[in-house]
Scaffold this motif. Structure first.
Motif, PDB file in Angstrom:
ATOM      1  N   MET A 142     -16.582  -9.347  -5.535  1.00 40.95           N
ATOM      2  CA  MET A 142     -15.394  -8.745  -4.901  1.00 40.95           C
ATOM      3  C   MET A 142     -15.692  -7.309  -4.496  1.00 40.95           C
ATOM      4  SD  MET A 142     -11.610  -8.122  -6.587  1.00 40.95           S
ATOM      5  CE  MET A 142     -10.334  -7.319  -5.607  1.00 40.95           C
ATOM      6  N   PRO A 143     -15.296  -6.888  -3.277  1.00 37.65           N
ATOM      7  CA  PRO A 143     -15.500  -5.497  -2.867  1.00 37.65           C
ATOM      8  C   PRO A 143     -14.777  -4.534  -3.800  1.00 37.65           C
ATOM      9  CG  PRO A 143     -14.839  -6.861  -0.986  1.00 37.65           C
ATOM     10  CD  PRO A 143     -14.667  -7.696  -2.220  1.00 37.65           C
ATOM     11  N   LEU A 144     -15.308  -3.312  -3.916  1.00 44.22           N
ATOM     12  CA  LEU A 144     -14.617  -2.285  -4.698  1.00 44.22           C
ATOM     13  C   LEU A 144     -13.356  -1.823  -3.973  1.00 44.22           C
ATOM     14  CD1 LEU A 144     -17.615  -0.061  -5.869  1.00 44.22           C
ATOM     15  CD2 LEU A 144     -16.521  -1.942  -7.093  1.00 44.22           C
ATOM     16  N   VAL A 145     -13.491  -1.641  -2.651  1.00 45.01           N
ATOM     17  CA  VAL A 145     -12.372  -1.177  -1.819  1.00 45.01           C
ATOM     18  C   VAL A 145     -12.377  -1.958  -0.512  1.00 45.01           C
ATOM     19  CG1 VAL A 145     -11.357   0.779  -0.568  1.00 45.01           C
ATOM     20  CG2 VAL A 145     -12.459   1.161  -2.792  1.00 45.01           C
ATOM     21  N   SER A 146     -11.203  -2.417  -0.092  1.00 42.43           N
ATOM     22  CA  SER A 146     -11.033  -3.035   1.225  1.00 42.43           C
ATOM     23  C   SER A 146      -9.937  -2.292   1.973  1.00 42.43           C
ATOM     24  CB  SER A 146     -10.661  -4.512   1.096  1.00 42.43           C
ATOM     25  OG  SER A 146     -11.693  -5.255   0.500  1.00 42.43           O
ATOM     26  N   VAL A 147     -10.268  -1.781   3.140  1.00 48.79           N
ATOM     27  CA  VAL A 147      -9.292  -1.138   4.014  1.00 48.79           C
ATOM     28  C   VAL A 147      -9.021  -2.113   5.154  1.00 48.79           C
ATOM     29  CG1 VAL A 147      -8.861   0.818   5.556  1.00 48.79           C
ATOM     30  CG2 VAL A 147     -10.111   1.165   3.409  1.00 48.79           C
ATOM     31  N   GLU A 148      -7.750  -2.469   5.319  1.00 50.92           N
ATOM     32  CA  GLU A 148      -7.392  -3.533   6.260  1.00 50.92           C
ATOM     33  C   GLU A 148      -6.343  -3.056   7.255  1.00 50.92           C
ATOM     34  OE1 GLU A 148      -5.971  -6.566   3.628  1.00 50.92           O
ATOM     35  OE2 GLU A 148      -7.900  -6.808   2.609  1.00 50.92           O
ATOM     36  N   GLY A 149      -6.748  -2.934   8.520  1.00 51.13           N
ATOM     37  CA  GLY A 149      -5.816  -2.581   9.588  1.00 51.13           C
ATOM     38  C   GLY A 149      -5.077  -1.275   9.360  1.00 51.13           C
ATOM     39  N   LEU A 150      -5.756  -0.280   8.814  1.00 52.88           N
ATOM     40  CA  LEU A 150      -5.111   0.962   8.379  1.00 52.88           C
ATOM     41  C   LEU A 150      -4.759   1.866   9.563  1.00 52.88           C
ATOM     42  CD1 LEU A 150      -4.555   2.490   5.577  1.00 52.88           C
ATOM     43  CD2 LEU A 150      -6.521   3.865   6.227  1.00 52.88           C
ATOM     44  N   SER A 151      -3.513   2.283   9.619  1.00 57.17           N
ATOM     45  CA  SER A 151      -3.076   3.277  10.599  1.00 57.17           C
ATOM     46  C   SER A 151      -2.345   4.387   9.858  1.00 57.17           C
ATOM     47  CB  SER A 151      -2.153   2.654  11.647  1.00 57.17           C
ATOM     48  OG  SER A 151      -2.851   1.692  12.429  1.00 57.17           O
ATOM     49  N   ILE A 152      -2.654   5.639  10.221  1.00 58.25           N
ATOM     50  CA  ILE A 152      -2.029   6.805   9.592  1.00 58.25           C
ATOM     51  C   ILE A 152      -1.492   7.712  10.690  1.00 58.25           C
ATOM     52  CG2 ILE A 152      -2.452   8.898   8.231  1.00 58.25           C
ATOM     53  CD1 ILE A 152      -4.500   7.326   6.632  1.00 58.25           C
ATOM     54  N   ARG A 153      -0.252   8.181  10.491  1.00 56.02           N
ATOM     55  CA  ARG A 153       0.389   9.049  11.473  1.00 56.02           C
ATOM     56  C   ARG A 153       1.001  10.231  10.755  1.00 56.02           C
ATOM     57  NH1 ARG A 153       4.269   5.673  13.539  1.00 56.02           N
ATOM     58  NH2 ARG A 153       2.684   4.687  14.857  1.00 56.02           N
ATOM     59  N   TYR A 154       0.816  11.429  11.319  1.00 54.77           N
ATOM     60  CA  TYR A 154       1.498  12.625  10.832  1.00 54.77           C
ATOM     61  C   TYR A 154       2.462  13.072  11.928  1.00 54.77           C
ATOM     62  CZ  TYR A 154      -2.358  12.704   7.468  1.00 54.77           C
ATOM     63  OH  TYR A 154      -3.271  12.368   6.494  1.00 54.77           O
ATOM     64  N   GLY A 155       3.774  12.859  11.715  1.00 55.02           N
ATOM     65  CA  GLY A 155       4.737  13.150  12.774  1.00 55.02           C
ATOM     66  C   GLY A 155       4.494  12.222  13.948  1.00 55.02           C
ATOM     67  N   ALA A 156       4.298  12.814  15.126  1.00 56.80           N
ATOM     68  CA  ALA A 156       4.035  12.009  16.323  1.00 56.80           C
ATOM     69  C   ALA A 156       2.546  11.789  16.550  1.00 56.80           C
ATOM     70  CB  ALA A 156       4.655  12.691  17.546  1.00 56.80           C
ATOM     71  N   ASN A 157       1.726  12.364  15.683  1.00 60.34           N
ATOM     72  CA  ASN A 157       0.269  12.330  15.875  1.00 60.34           C
ATOM     73  C   ASN A 157      -0.364  11.187  15.075  1.00 60.34           C
ATOM     74  OD1 ASN A 157      -2.350  13.101  16.591  1.00 60.34           O
ATOM     75  ND2 ASN A 157      -2.529  14.486  14.845  1.00 60.34           N
ATOM     76  N   THR A 158      -0.917  10.216  15.757  1.00 62.57           N
ATOM     77  CA  THR A 158      -1.624   9.121  15.105  1.00 62.57           C
ATOM     78  C   THR A 158      -3.077   9.530  14.893  1.00 62.57           C
ATOM     79  OG1 THR A 158      -0.207   7.429  16.100  1.00 62.57           O
ATOM     80  CG2 THR A 158      -2.348   6.702  15.291  1.00 62.57           C
ATOM     81  N   VAL A 159      -3.498   9.636  13.634  1.00 74.94           N
ATOM     82  CA  VAL A 159      -4.859  10.105  13.346  1.00 74.94           C
ATOM     83  C   VAL A 159      -5.827   8.945  13.096  1.00 74.94           C
ATOM     84  CG1 VAL A 159      -4.149  12.362  12.487  1.00 74.94           C
ATOM     85  CG2 VAL A 159      -4.291  10.450  10.905  1.00 74.94           C
ATOM     86  N   LEU A 160      -5.310   7.805  12.642  1.00 78.27           N
ATOM     87  CA  LEU A 160      -6.142   6.619  12.458  1.00 78.27           C
ATOM     88  C   LEU A 160      -5.388   5.404  12.972  1.00 78.27           C
ATOM     89  CD1 LEU A 160      -7.623   7.088   8.847  1.00 78.27           C
ATOM     90  CD2 LEU A 160      -8.853   7.312  11.019  1.00 78.27           C
ATOM     91  N   LEU A 161      -6.114   4.518  13.647  1.00 76.58           N
ATOM     92  CA  LEU A 161      -5.483   3.341  14.233  1.00 76.58           C
ATOM     93  C   LEU A 161      -6.322   2.098  13.944  1.00 76.58           C
ATOM     94  CD1 LEU A 161      -3.063   2.448  16.004  1.00 76.58           C
ATOM     95  CD2 LEU A 161      -4.574   2.728  17.995  1.00 76.58           C
ATOM     96  N   HIS A 162      -5.743   1.164  13.211  1.00 83.11           N
ATOM     97  CA  HIS A 162      -6.343  -0.155  12.952  1.00 83.11           C
ATOM     98  C   HIS A 162      -7.777  -0.060  12.397  1.00 83.11           C
ATOM     99  CE1 HIS A 162      -2.830  -1.456  14.992  1.00 83.11           C
ATOM    100  NE2 HIS A 162      -3.272  -1.263  16.217  1.00 83.11           N
ATOM    101  N   VAL A 163      -7.934   0.691  11.331  1.00 81.17           N
ATOM    102  CA  VAL A 163      -9.263   0.874  10.730  1.00 81.17           C
ATOM    103  C   VAL A 163      -9.509  -0.192   9.651  1.00 81.17           C
ATOM    104  CG1 VAL A 163     -10.680   2.391   9.280  1.00 81.17           C
ATOM    105  CG2 VAL A 163      -9.373   3.337  11.205  1.00 81.17           C
TER     106      VAL A 163
END
Length: 246
Positions: A1-22
């Motif tokens: 099993m993986p230690l960490v799985s990041v699935e479809g991660l999107s992060i937004r600060y206010g109107a600013n999207t800093v990560l999209l579908h990672v």
């Protein structure tokens, strides 16, 4: 099993999207490095992995019982505060002196236990932060540009110590780095980030990828050769890694 799985991660600060579908997976024992220009979301991704930033979409899945060690980019300690390395390491860790000694040994600075934090060089200070992250024997070690402010020799010595830590403890390592020559030598896998995953793979694959070259140019190869030469020289002549940390 993986230690960490990041699935479809999107992060937004206010109107600013800093990560999209990672998407990202960290397997046991591997060294993975995230590279990318300023503002590309590298630190946001690391913060999401440790649970300090909440995504607007997607999720981070940790292996049950996962132990994480974290080495910050910088940490300010009041130079007038009298605090030894041992006391600093035990501030939030109820551990024995021997555990402190073992962790400092793993970080390549076994003789600093009684030294005042204010007396440490930049390289020694970062090694103590590394030791503090190792004290609870983590499954994965996270480093956020942990050599910022060190010269090239100090950075190379620090990352060689990271390779030693992985070899001796078996822990996985996820690190952000702006030092492309070091990344290309120390990593099993490189993830190039610019708000999304531009490309990923072995260092050689990423270095030749058009997306990577569009961001960083083609000069990394010469820097890699320089680092490899230093690495070989270091071992051929028996240079003391402790001195390189100072």
């Amino acid at each position: 099993m993986p230690l960490v799985s990041v699935e479809g991660l999107s992060i937004r600060y206010g109107a600013n999207t800093v990560l999209l579908h990672v998407d990202m997976v960290i397997e046991p024992g591997e060294i993975v490095t995230i590279v990318g220009p300023n503002g590309s979301g590298k630190t946001s991704l690391l913060r999401a992995v440790i649970g300090a930033t909440k995504p607007v979409a997607g999720r981070v899945v940790q292996k049950p019982g996962l132990k994480i060690g974290y080495v910050p980019q910088k940490l300010h300690i009041d130079p007038t505060l009298p605090i030894t390395v041992e006391r600093f390491m035990r501030l939030t860790n109820q551990v024995s002196r021997q555990r402190c000694v073992d962790a400092l040994d793993s970080a390549g600075v076994p003789d600093l236990l009684k030294r005042q934090m204010s007396q440490l060089s930049g390289g020694q200070f970062q090694r103590v932060l590394l030791a503090r992250a190792l004290i609870n024997q983590p499954d994965i070690l996270l480093l956020d540009e942990a050599t910022q402010g060190l010269d090239q020799r100090g950075s190379a010595a620090f990352y060689q110590q990271i390779e030693t830590v992985r070899r001796e403890t078996g822990c996985a390592i996820l690190m952000i780095s702006h030092e492309l020559h070091v990344v290309m030598s120390a990593s099993d896998r490189v993830i190039c980030l610019n708000g999304h995953v531009c490309c990923e793979g072995s260092p050689a694959v990423v270095a030749s990828a058009p997306e990577y070259r569009a961001l960083f140019g083609t000069g990394t190869g010469g820097a890699l050769a320089l680092y490899q030469h230093h690495h070989d020289h270091h071992h051929d002549h028996g240079e003391n890694p402790k001195e390189a940390a100072e």
